[in-house]
Design a protein around this motif. Structure first.
Motif, PDB file in Angstrom:
ATOM      1  N   ALA A   5      43.989 -24.885-116.801  1.00 18.25           N
ATOM      2  CA  ALA A   5      44.498 -26.170-116.333  1.00 18.25           C
ATOM      3  C   ALA A   5      45.598 -26.612-117.280  1.00 18.25           C
ATOM      4  O   ALA A   5      45.506 -26.400-118.493  1.00 18.25           O
ATOM      5  N   ASP A  56      48.148 -30.596-114.133  1.00 16.78           N
ATOM      6  CA  ASP A  56      46.889 -30.968-113.499  1.00 16.78           C
ATOM      7  C   ASP A  56      46.412 -32.362-113.904  1.00 16.78           C
ATOM      8  O   ASP A  56      45.793 -33.060-113.111  1.00 16.78           O
ATOM      9  N   LEU A 129      40.795 -30.179-109.535  1.00 18.04           N
ATOM     10  CA  LEU A 129      40.696 -28.744-109.338  1.00 18.04           C
ATOM     11  C   LEU A 129      39.375 -28.346-108.704  1.00 18.04           C
ATOM     12  O   LEU A 129      38.348 -28.975-108.977  1.00 18.04           O
TER      13      LEU A 129
END
Length: 133
Positions: A5, A56, A129
């Motif tokens: 990430a 992210d 995610l």
């Protein structure tokens, strides 16, 4: 699960950026991917990284100068299509209402407390995610 990430860390203070990296560690929780950090010390750098895509979660320092993280948060929430979630570092608990004004997704007090910070970051990563335990 995604292999890693990307976390954007914005602060004009290199020590604050280092504390954020240390608090998060390589993986803030077992059920989220390892994190890679992109550090920014200026608003133009933040905007360039977000424009390139692939971020992210954003961690913004509310005490940064000249562009504070709260104003930066509000700006990117208005201007960035599908803006990543924002974790805002605030100077004191009483500033939580300002974090709400800025549209931050979460806020933690500064100086960074590692357990609280890692939990907040992991929660935002879980929302952003697909993750597996």
């Amino acid at each position: 699960m995604q292999s890693s990430a990307t976390v954007l860390v914005y602060s004009d203070d290199a020590n604050t950026r280092a504390r954020v990296r240390l608090a998060a560690g390589r993986r803030p929780a077992a059920d989220v991917p390892p994190v890679e950090f992109v550090e920014c010390a200026t608003l133009p750098a933040v905007l360039a990284v977000l424009d390139a895509g692939g971020v992210d979660v954003c961690v913004l320092d509310g005490e940064a100068v000249p562009a504070g993280g709260m104003g930066v948060c509000r700006q990117i929430k208005d201007e960035v299509f599908r803006c990543p979630p924002v974790l805002l570092l605030i100077g004191r608990p009483q500033d939580a209402w300002l974090a709400t004004w800025s549209r931050a997704d979460a806020a933690v007090t500064h100086p960074v407390e590692p357990v609280e910070f890692a939990e907040s970051l992991a929660a935002l990563l879980r929302k952003r995610l697909p993750v597996n335990a």
